[in-house]
Each structure stands twice: as C-alpha cells, then as structure tokens.
Design a protein around this motif. Structure first.
Motif, mmCIF file in Angstrom:
data_model
loop_
_atom_site.group_PDB
_atom_site.id
_atom_site.type_symbol
_atom_site.label_atom_id
_atom_site.label_comp_id
_atom_site.label_asym_id
_atom_site.label_seq_id
_atom_site.Cartn_x
_atom_site.Cartn_y
_atom_site.Cartn_z
ATOM 1 N N ALA A 121 0.831 -1.204 0.000
ATOM 2 C CA ALA A 121 0.000 0.000 0.000
ATOM 3 C C ALA A 121 0.865 1.252 0.000
ATOM 4 O O ALA A 121 0.371 2.352 0.247
ATOM 5 C CB ALA A 121 -0.919 -0.012 1.214
ATOM 6 N N HIS A 172 -3.122 -2.165 -4.830
ATOM 7 C CA HIS A 172 -3.635 -1.087 -3.982
ATOM 8 C C HIS A 172 -3.637 0.201 -4.783
ATOM 9 O O HIS A 172 -2.642 0.555 -5.421
ATOM 10 C CB HIS A 172 -2.770 -0.920 -2.731
ATOM 11 C CG HIS A 172 -3.244 0.177 -1.831
ATOM 12 N ND1 HIS A 172 -2.750 1.458 -1.897
ATOM 13 C CD2 HIS A 172 -4.212 0.198 -0.883
ATOM 14 C CE1 HIS A 172 -3.372 2.217 -1.011
ATOM 15 N NE2 HIS A 172 -4.258 1.464 -0.377
ATOM 16 N N ARG A 186 -6.187 5.526 -1.566
ATOM 17 C CA ARG A 186 -7.229 4.803 -0.845
ATOM 18 C C ARG A 186 -6.689 4.324 0.507
ATOM 19 O O ARG A 186 -5.583 3.784 0.590
ATOM 20 C CB ARG A 186 -7.725 3.604 -1.647
ATOM 21 C CG ARG A 186 -8.533 3.997 -2.872
ATOM 22 C CD ARG A 186 -9.181 2.789 -3.521
ATOM 23 N NE ARG A 186 -9.918 3.163 -4.719
ATOM 24 C CZ ARG A 186 -10.481 2.292 -5.553
ATOM 25 N NH1 ARG A 186 -10.393 0.999 -5.309
ATOM 26 N NH2 ARG A 186 -11.134 2.707 -6.617
ATOM 27 N N ASP A 242 -8.266 2.002 2.307
ATOM 28 C CA ASP A 242 -8.590 0.592 2.503
ATOM 29 C C ASP A 242 -7.480 -0.284 1.938
ATOM 30 O O ASP A 242 -6.832 0.051 0.957
ATOM 31 C CB ASP A 242 -9.917 0.240 1.832
ATOM 32 C CG ASP A 242 -9.875 0.490 0.323
ATOM 33 O OD1 ASP A 242 -9.504 1.628 -0.054
ATOM 34 O OD2 ASP A 242 -10.198 -0.427 -0.442
ATOM 35 N N VAL A 243 -7.249 -1.394 2.562
ATOM 36 C CA VAL A 243 -6.248 -2.351 2.115
ATOM 37 C C VAL A 243 -6.942 -3.690 1.914
ATOM 38 O O VAL A 243 -7.751 -4.107 2.745
ATOM 39 C CB VAL A 243 -5.100 -2.489 3.141
ATOM 40 C CG1 VAL A 243 -4.112 -3.555 2.699
ATOM 41 C CG2 VAL A 243 -4.401 -1.147 3.325
ATOM 42 N N GLU A 244 -6.658 -4.334 0.806
ATOM 43 C CA GLU A 244 -7.262 -5.632 0.511
ATOM 44 C C GLU A 244 -6.941 -6.623 1.627
ATOM 45 O O GLU A 244 -5.779 -6.868 1.949
ATOM 46 C CB GLU A 244 -6.723 -6.148 -0.825
ATOM 47 C CG GLU A 244 -7.196 -7.535 -1.210
ATOM 48 C CD GLU A 244 -8.654 -7.539 -1.598
ATOM 49 O OE1 GLU A 244 -9.386 -8.351 -1.007
ATOM 50 O OE2 GLU A 244 -9.038 -6.745 -2.459
ATOM 51 N N ASP A 268 -6.514 -11.060 0.283
ATOM 52 C CA ASP A 268 -5.585 -11.259 -0.816
ATOM 53 C C ASP A 268 -5.269 -12.736 -0.959
ATOM 54 O O ASP A 268 -5.606 -13.573 -0.109
ATOM 55 C CB ASP A 268 -4.310 -10.455 -0.578
ATOM 56 C CG ASP A 268 -3.714 -9.949 -1.881
ATOM 57 O OD1 ASP A 268 -2.784 -9.147 -1.802
ATOM 58 O OD2 ASP A 268 -4.177 -10.365 -2.968
ATOM 59 N N ASN A 287 -8.723 -4.851 -10.915
ATOM 60 C CA ASN A 287 -8.655 -5.476 -9.590
ATOM 61 C C ASN A 287 -9.805 -6.448 -9.349
ATOM 62 O O ASN A 287 -10.038 -6.866 -8.220
ATOM 63 C CB ASN A 287 -8.651 -4.412 -8.490
ATOM 64 C CG ASN A 287 -7.487 -4.582 -7.531
ATOM 65 O OD1 ASN A 287 -6.624 -5.441 -7.730
ATOM 66 N ND2 ASN A 287 -7.451 -3.776 -6.501
#
Length: 588
Positions: free
Chosen positions: A3, A200, A204, A206-208, A211, A225
């Motif tokens: 990120a 990422h 943003r 938010d973080v996935e 994964d 994505n």
C-alpha cells in the motif's frame, strides 16, 4: 500487495503522468482540464481518419502513451480505474483531433466506458461528424454463462486492434475501411490474464484483506482489480496450460470464442500487468511459446512481449492471441503488414525519429465552438414554472433518499449510486436557484438540465442519464412543427419511447435484468398507454420493488457477486422511482 506509493494523491498522479507523455514525445500535447493527450497539428502530415481511445487511468502505457503517428490521434483518461466522462470524450472528438476524414473510437467492453464513449459519439454525430465506434471484448476469463448480456471484458488484446487500425488510418484509408478492419481484428483476438496479487490504488485508505495466499494465483483476473474466475496453486507451467485451455480448447463451449488451427497464422502478445520483472516476463513468454507449439501446434509469426496494458503494478500477466485474417482491402495491406508498420508513440516499441524532435513546437489545436446544437428550439411549448416546481419536488425527494440508495448500492455494487444521483440533483437545483428565467420551449429547457447532468454526474449512472436525456431532447425535436404547439403528454410519451430505444443501443438491459430499466420501462409503457403521469410513476415504483430478490443479469454484481442482494431493490431503479413519484406529486 504493497500500500506504499511515491505519489499518494491520485489526482496529482494522473495529471503528472499524462504530462510526462508530452515530455517524452514532442508530437503530443495535453489538455489538462479534460485529461486528453492528443497529437499536435503538423502540416507535414496529411489528413487521415482519427483514432481515439481511452479509459480509466492505471493501465499505462495504455492509452495515452499510444498517441502518436501510426497509432492513436487522441486518448482520454479517467481517474484510476474509472471511465472518463462523456464530456471529456466529446471534447476530444470535437476539439482535439482532426475530424475531416472521420473519427473511429475504440473502447474496451466495460459498462462505464461503453456508455460514456457511446454518448460522446452520439453528440459528435449530432454535430454532423462522421464517427464510428468499436467495442473490444477479448477476455476468455469470462465465459458466456457468466458474462451473459454484458459480454466479455476488454483487456490487452485491445492494443492490437488499436495498432492495426492506427496503421491503416495513417496509410490514408477511409473511415469505412478502418472501422471494418478494427472490428475484424477485434473479432479475431482472444485473451486471458492471471495474477499473484490484487493491487492497492494510491490515495485509498482501505487495504485488501482477502488477498491471495502465498501459493495461489488468480486466473481470469481483470484489469480493474476484479476477482478472477478461479484460483490455482500450480506452478507456471500449470498456470499457462490452464490459461491457454480457456483460450483455445474447442470442447469448452462456454469459452470457445475463437477457433485457431495449426494452419492459421497468429500473433502472440504476452503482456505485463505492471509488476512482473523484465527477467521473469522473458521466462513466462518462453513458457507460453513452448506450450502453444507442443499442445496446439501453433507457432506465432510475430511475438510481442512487454508492458502494453497494466493494472497499476499488478503482479501478473496476460496472454493474447490474434488470428490473422484477410482484410479484403483494395490496397492489399494485410494485418501483419499493419502490425509491423512503424508507430511513433512512446508506449509502443518504436523510437521517436530525429525529424520529430527537430520539429518540436508549441502549436496546439485551436479551440472550437461545439456547444451550439443543443440550443435549437423545438416549437413545443410548456409551463416552465410548473416544470421547475415539479422537478424541485422530485429532486428533493431524491436527495432525501440518498442514504437508502447508497446502502443498497453498498450491498450490491460499489456504493456510489446514491452520491452520484444526489450530486446531479443538487446541481440541477443550483441551476434553478442561479437562473430565475426558464425557456418555455420544452427541448431548450431540457438542454439546460442535460448540460448540468453531463458535468456533475459521472460513472455508469451519469452516462445512462446523459444518453437518455440527450435522446429525449432529440425525441422532442423530431416532433416539432413549423408553428408553436403544446408539448402534450402524448408528445412526451413519444419522446420517452424514442429515448428508450436509443438507450438500448448502448446497454442490453431489459426488464427483469435488475437495473434502472426495471423502473424506466414500466413508466414509459404506462404513460404511452394511459397518458397518466401518476399511473406511470406508480408503475415505476412497482417495477423498482420487483427487483428485490431478482438475480442481476447486468452490472457489477454479475462479475463480483455480493451478499444480501435478495433483500434490497436495485439502487438505480429505486432512485429513479423515487424521482418519478416525486415528479408526479409535483404536477398534481
């Protein structure tokens, strides 16, 4: 997935990246306000068909870095992974490229792109320009059953369509020839991608969190994505084998989109999604070439390997295969000849020659007046005060419903439907407050609203409303006579039917697909049959409620899915129904 980014402001990132293209290729210029990169006018080049493409940012070098002699004439960029607005595209067509020989628009098959580019094409046609559009859907990761009416997504095979069309246009071919060849190329290319990780997006927070595991790869992953069609834990050999099977297995009826035999000449494109090292791309390319020969007897006559269409820094790659086909051109040019033709664009593997650097200048396309077509009167009169009052009531109802619409869209979509509708509603109300005078001509009054909608609403819903309202204005004008006459309910109903037919050219949505059409279609049908606005609005409300529990056939949910959709209505249909019921109440 990391990120961390060197540039975390997405707006600054996109604009500076676009500017960099003009620094590395002096034959290009940037319209920063509209995020358009275009070829500078040059008297040493003869006029040709202009090729325009574009889409969300994050796919570099597609599309802006493909602007240059022998490839694209202009490219329009959206924000990261989001379609550019129809207004940006319209300005590119009307103001930034040479329209004398016609314009071809090449767009990937994503709903927002098709709608926004389609609406701009219609606006350009309304201005008298000769414009055609080709939609590329080459992704075998989406089978027929899953894709349904949406069809396949467009991915890296699109660049082969652009290159071949660009070379043909540069040779002096007509718009009809360029359009036909582009469509033929699109019909003969198939692709699929895979990735070890999601990406990422800069800016943003938010973080996935879901994964892929260390030993997993996602096959059929899109370039925005999106999740793929399946996950695998195999090594490179197994992954490539599965990808090629999805592309070429004639027994897979869900994915056998292109028939390729040993005797066919083909072009192979192995594309880096952005995060694979050059060293590893070499190993991947060798594996793909070896398996094509050993498993299918296919030996491509051209092999392209590199970075052409990315998903930011996606740790993945895609494979595209183009079957070379006779173009039937009077010039005798072939697909291969056009693919091999030089292209002076930094995103393509071709150097900028000395003459271009020597001719570096500051000339840009002169601004053109392109906003006059909407002002034409229709001779259909109505009460603007009543219209403003009824619309104000309807728009305020829509604003009040924004939280519900957003909640519904968070469950079944990406959560932006409510805010987009609210933004459009508030902008129209601001127009009413800023301007106390209103035209008594129905079409001219509608034009003022259309202008606000096009500028304030983006995304899929913005494009849908803009296309529909433009077609509605055209539907009114098509009924105008030599003398002024009232815009009766029948006149409006006829225009609404015409607009609905026009909208169907850009979206296959029908009643029962769980879209805004489930509210729009009952409204138009009931108004045409009964002439009752109240009855039509009630039908729209019933249509919106009927989407609860309805499985989506179109939209993001087709690809991504979602939980809880059975208990909520389609957000777009609900929003339209709220507006139409408010409009009906305001007219009482």
């Amino acid at each position: 997935m990391s990120a961390k980014h060197f540039i975390n402001d997405p707006t600054h990132l996109v604009l500076t990246a676009l500017r960099s293209i003009t620094l590395t290729n002096p034959a290009t210029a940037l319209d920063q306000d509209n995020k358009i990169v275009y070829r500078r006018p040059d008297s040493s080049y003869s006029s040709q068909v202009s090729i325009i493409s574009g889409g969300g940012s994050g796919h570099e070098p597609s599309f802006a870095a493909f602007v240059g002699r022998g490839l694209l004439s202009g490219a329009v960029a959206g924000t990261i992974f989001a379609s550019p607005s129809a207004e940006q595209i319209r300005r590119c067509i009307l103001e930034r490229v040479d329209p004398e020989k016609g314009v071809l628009v090449v767009v990937m098959n994503y709903t927002g792109d098709v709608l926004n580019f389609g609406m701009a094409v219609e606006k350009a046609k309304a201005n008298g320009l000769d414009v055609e559009m080709v939609v590329v859907g080459d992704d075998a990761g989406v089978g027929r059953e899953q894709g349904g009416k949406v069809g396949r997504r467009g991915i890296a095979g699109t660049v082969l369509v652009q290159k071949i069309a660009g070379a043909l246009a540069a040779s002096g071919a007509s718009l009809k020839e360029v359009h036909n060849v582009a469509q033929l190329t699109a019909d003969n290319v198939v692709s699929i991608g895979s990735s070890l990780s999601h990406v990422h997006v800069p800016g943003r927070s938010d973080v996935e969190t879901s994964d892929l595991a260390a030993n997993e790869v996602e096959i059929g992953m899109g370039i925005h994505n999106e999740p793929g069609s399946e996950r695998s834990t195999g090594d490179l050999s197994a992954i490539v084998k599965q990808m090629l099977a999805h592309m070429l297995d004639p027994d897979d009826k869900d994915r056998a989109f292109l028939s390729v035999s040993k005797s066919d000449e083909t072009v192979l494109l192995v594309n880096n999604l952005g995060g694979v090292s050059v060293l590893e791309m070499g190993g991947i390319t060798s594996e793909v070439v070896d398996q094509l020969l050993s498993n299918y007897g296919i030996e491509p006559v051209r092999i392209l390997s590199g970075t052409y269409m990315t998903s930011l820094n996606g740790l993945g790659f895609s494979i595209s295969l183009l079957k070379l086909t006779d173009l039937g051109l009077s010039s005798g040019k072939s697909m291969l000849e056009l693919l091999d033709a030089p292209a002076e664009a930094t995103g393509w593997s071709a150097a900028i020659n000395t003459k271009t650097w020597q001719n570096k200048g500051d000339v840009t396309q002169e601004q053109k007046e392109s906003d006059g077509v909407e002002a034409k009167a229709s001779n259909l009169t109505f009460d603007p005060a009543l219209a403003r009052s009824a619309l104000t009531n309807a728009l305020n109802r829509l604003i009040s419903a924004e939280s519900d619409i957003t909640n519904y869209d968070t469950i079944v979509g990406d959560g932006d439907c409510g805010t987009g509708l609210r933004r459009g509603a508030e902008s129209i109300l601001s127009l009413f407050k800023e301007s106390s005078s209103s035209s008594g001509d129905a079409a001219v009054f509608l034009d003022s609203i259309i202008s606000v909608v096009e500028k304030s609403m983006d995304g899929t819903s913005g494009a849908l409303y803009a296309i529909f309202l433009n077609a509605l204005a055209h539907g009114l004008r098509s009924q105008s006579g030599a003398q002024p006459e009232p815009a009766t309910v029948k006149v409006w109903a006829n225009a609404l039917e015409s607009a609905t037919n026009s909208l169907s050219k850009y979206t296959p949505a029908k009643r029962g697909d769980r879209t805004v059409v489930d509210a729009l279609s009952p409204f138009v049908d009931t108004l045409s049959k009964t002439g009752s606005v109240k009855g039509a609005a009630e039908a729209a409300g019933a249509g919106a409620r009927s989407t609860k529990g309805m499985k989506a056939s179109l939209g993001r949910t087709v690809y991504v899915g979602g939980e809880g959709w059975q208990s909520v209505p389609d957000p777009g249909a609900h929003g339209l129904a709220v507006f139409l019921i408010g409009l009906s109440d305001g007219l009482q």
